[in-house]
Design a protein around this motif. Structure first.
Motif, short mmCIF file in Angstrom:
data_model
loop_
_atom_site.label_atom_id
_atom_site.label_comp_id
_atom_site.label_asym_id
_atom_site.label_seq_id
_atom_site.Cartn_x
_atom_site.Cartn_y
_atom_site.Cartn_z
N ALA A 48 35.10 -71.28 -72.89
CA ALA A 48 35.99 -71.05 -71.84
C ALA A 48 36.94 -69.95 -72.56
O ALA A 48 37.18 -69.65 -73.86
CB ALA A 48 36.77 -72.15 -71.74
N LYS A 49 37.44 -69.03 -71.65
CA LYS A 49 38.24 -67.90 -72.08
C LYS A 49 39.62 -68.26 -71.97
O LYS A 49 40.04 -69.01 -71.03
CB LYS A 49 38.07 -66.69 -71.06
N ALA A 50 40.52 -67.96 -72.91
CA ALA A 50 42.04 -68.31 -72.75
C ALA A 50 42.72 -67.57 -71.78
O ALA A 50 42.36 -66.38 -71.73
CB ALA A 50 42.47 -68.05 -74.36
N ILE A 51 43.65 -68.59 -71.43
CA ILE A 51 44.46 -67.73 -70.22
C ILE A 51 45.57 -66.75 -70.98
O ILE A 51 46.25 -67.43 -71.87
CB ILE A 51 45.06 -68.79 -69.24
#
Length: 78
Positions: A5-8
């Motif tokens: 998952a890519k960090a927001i």
């Protein structure tokens, strides 16, 4: 397999929050002052509802985003 998952992250750097807050709140207060001056000096016959709505909308927009960046710069993440 599942991808990581890519960090927001914020589209605006955190260092800009205080500057954006001051600039946007200043612009919003100036537009609000011009709105009040217009309302106080203009007669009922010469008033234009479109100008009032546009001025009020612009002031609201700048004061809203200025308040948001002020809260973000103070550490209140909304």
């Amino acid at each position: 397999m599942a991808s990581a998952a890519k960090a927001i992250s914020s589209p605006v750097p955190n260092e800009w929050y205080p500057t954006l807050a001051v600039v946007m709140l200043s612009i919003g207060l100036v537009v609000t002052a011009s709105f009040f001056i217009y309302e106080a000096t203009c007669t009922k016959r010469n008033r234009c509802i479109v100008k009032e709505l546009i001025t009020g909308g612009v002031a609201s927009l700048f004061l809203g985003f200025g308040s948001l960046f002020l809260l973000l710069s103070a550490g209140v993440y909304v």
